[in-house]
Motif scaffolding. Structure first.
Motif, short mmCIF file in Angstrom:
data_model
loop_
_atom_site.label_atom_id
_atom_site.label_comp_id
_atom_site.label_asym_id
_atom_site.label_seq_id
_atom_site.Cartn_x
_atom_site.Cartn_y
_atom_site.Cartn_z
N HIS A 1 -6.17 -5.29 9.78
CA HIS A 1 -6.17 -4.64 8.47
C HIS A 1 -7.29 -5.26 7.63
O HIS A 1 -7.39 -6.47 7.54
CB HIS A 1 -4.80 -4.86 7.82
CG HIS A 1 -4.71 -4.40 6.40
ND1 HIS A 1 -5.26 -3.22 5.96
CD2 HIS A 1 -4.13 -4.96 5.33
CE1 HIS A 1 -5.01 -3.08 4.66
NE2 HIS A 1 -4.33 -4.14 4.25
N HIS B 1 0.82 -1.21 0.00
CA HIS B 1 0.00 0.00 0.00
C HIS B 1 0.86 1.27 0.00
O HIS B 1 0.40 2.32 -0.41
CB HIS B 1 -0.92 0.04 1.22
CG HIS B 1 -1.93 -1.05 1.23
ND1 HIS B 1 -2.94 -1.11 0.32
CD2 HIS B 1 -2.08 -2.13 2.04
CE1 HIS B 1 -3.68 -2.19 0.58
NE2 HIS B 1 -3.17 -2.82 1.61
N HIS C 1 -7.34 -6.61 -2.56
CA HIS C 1 -6.77 -7.85 -2.01
C HIS C 1 -7.39 -9.10 -2.64
O HIS C 1 -7.68 -10.09 -1.96
CB HIS C 1 -6.97 -7.89 -0.49
CG HIS C 1 -6.40 -6.70 0.22
ND1 HIS C 1 -7.11 -5.55 0.45
CD2 HIS C 1 -5.16 -6.49 0.73
CE1 HIS C 1 -6.36 -4.68 1.09
NE2 HIS C 1 -5.16 -5.20 1.27
N ALA D 1 -8.18 -6.66 4.95
CA ALA D 1 -7.60 -7.23 3.73
C ALA D 1 -8.21 -8.58 3.38
O ALA D 1 -7.86 -9.18 2.38
CB ALA D 1 -6.10 -7.39 3.91
N THR E 1 -9.26 -0.75 4.21
CA THR E 1 -8.77 -1.54 3.09
C THR E 1 -7.44 -0.99 2.55
O THR E 1 -6.56 -1.74 2.16
CB THR E 1 -9.81 -1.55 1.96
OG1 THR E 1 -11.06 -1.96 2.50
CG2 THR E 1 -9.43 -2.52 0.86
ZN LIG Z 1 -3.57 -4.63 2.39
#
Ligand SMILES: [Zn+2]
Length: 318
Positions: free
Chosen positions: A217, A56, A153, A219, A238
């Motif tokens: 997180h 990221h 993701h 994800a 995200t």
């Molecule tokens: Zn991530």
């Protein structure tokens, strides 16, 4: 006299086939794993990111740019995961073909989730502006650069990995037709391993008492959907934005009261941080979306990531 001539001819043939195997640059370990399985016996992909890079926030250093410049094929998730690389990658890849997996036909794409989507009860749509509930599905198809609304993701859906194994084999066969049969055989073997991993993971998660989890997180939306899990809370978003003080207070309250059996965190450090907030009742699974906790050869990483993640969540929820 005929025999030696035949032998040297076939050796020449083998050498030529090897020399033509494309040089492939990949982004994250799960993608490297899929490509490595398809190239098995012929060559190996090389990641253009350091293993510990956070996609990221990563930008490309000159050494990584070189890995891209020497490649015949670049395989990556796409600009939504790595906004810091999106601008420079096409130029750095030079003449290489670029395969953007999240834009591949047949890929399941899920909308970007906001913290509010977890039912936390506030309407703080901060980082990404307005998100209407409709119309997410069709974004990002055409040019692959309208990525703001899609959760990047996507590799955590095994169904996407299955689509991509096929696409990777096709790309490699286009560049290297001589080895097309091997790429096809390897991709089929990888599909079989993947199906087996999904079967194991599904069985592990079938009889857990609660399918409600919390994540550090955000994800794991694709994984949740594939295995009928339900995230009721997230700490970061995200795109890995950290919560502000007001959100943190809300997260703390929900962690203490939501009856969550299991919290999925990316590192021991965040487990320590969040353990103090949850009142000690919550089980932790430390697992990142890259399979970083696994100590296996990279070709084995993808299926191992699916079974290990499911196995740990099942054990935690019991
Ligand atoms: Zn991530």
């Amino acid at each position: 006299m005929i025999r030696p001539a035949l032998i040297s001819l076939s050796l020449l043939g083998a050498t030529a086939a090897l020399a033509d195997v494309p040089r492939v640059a990949t982004d994250i370990p799960p993608v490297t794993s899929l490509v490595a399985q398809v190239m098995d016996g012929l060559g190996a992909p090389e990641s253009f990111l350091p293993a510990s890079a956070d996609p990221h926030h990563v930008t490309l250093r000159p050494s990584e740019a070189q890995a891209l410049a020497g490649a015949d094929l670049v395989v990556w998730i796409g600009p939504g995961l790595m906004p810091g690389v999106a601008e420079s990658l096409p130029a750095l890849a030079g003449d290489a073909r670029v395969l953007e997996l999240s834009a591949a036909q047949g890929t399941e794409r899920l909308p970007f989730r906001q913290r509010a989507d977890f039912g936390a009860g506030h309407d703080d749509h901060d980082a990404h502006g307005d998100h209407a509930d409709e119309g997410h599905e069709d974004h990002g198809d055409e040019d692959g650069h309208d990525y703001g609304d899609t959760d990047p993701h996507a590799w955590l859906a095994p169904a996407n990995a299955a689509v991509w194994l096929q696409v990777i084999a096709e790309e490699l066969s286009t560049l290297d037709p001589e080895n097309a049969a091997t790429y096809a055989t390897n991709a089929a073997a990888a599909q079989a391993r993947l199906a087996e991993a999904v079967e194991t993971a599904t069985a592990d998660l079938a009889d857990i008492p609660s399918h409600d989890i919390a994540v550090d997180h955000d994800a794991f939306q694709y994984f949740e959907r594939a295995f009928d899990l339900h995230a009721v809370l997230t700490v970061t978003t995200t795109d890995d934005a950290q919560p502000g003080p007001r959100e943190m207070a809300e997260i703390q309250e929900r962690l203490a009261n939501a009856g969550i059996a299991c919290l999925l965190v990316e590192s021991e450090a965040s487990a320590r941080q969040l353990r103090t907030l949850g009142g000690g009742e919550i089980g932790f699974v430390v697992a990142d979306p890259m399979g970083g906790w696994l100590d296996v050869p990279v070709a084995d990483l993808y299926p191992a990531m699916i079974t290990s993640l499911a196995g740990q969540l099942a054990a935690c929820g019991k």
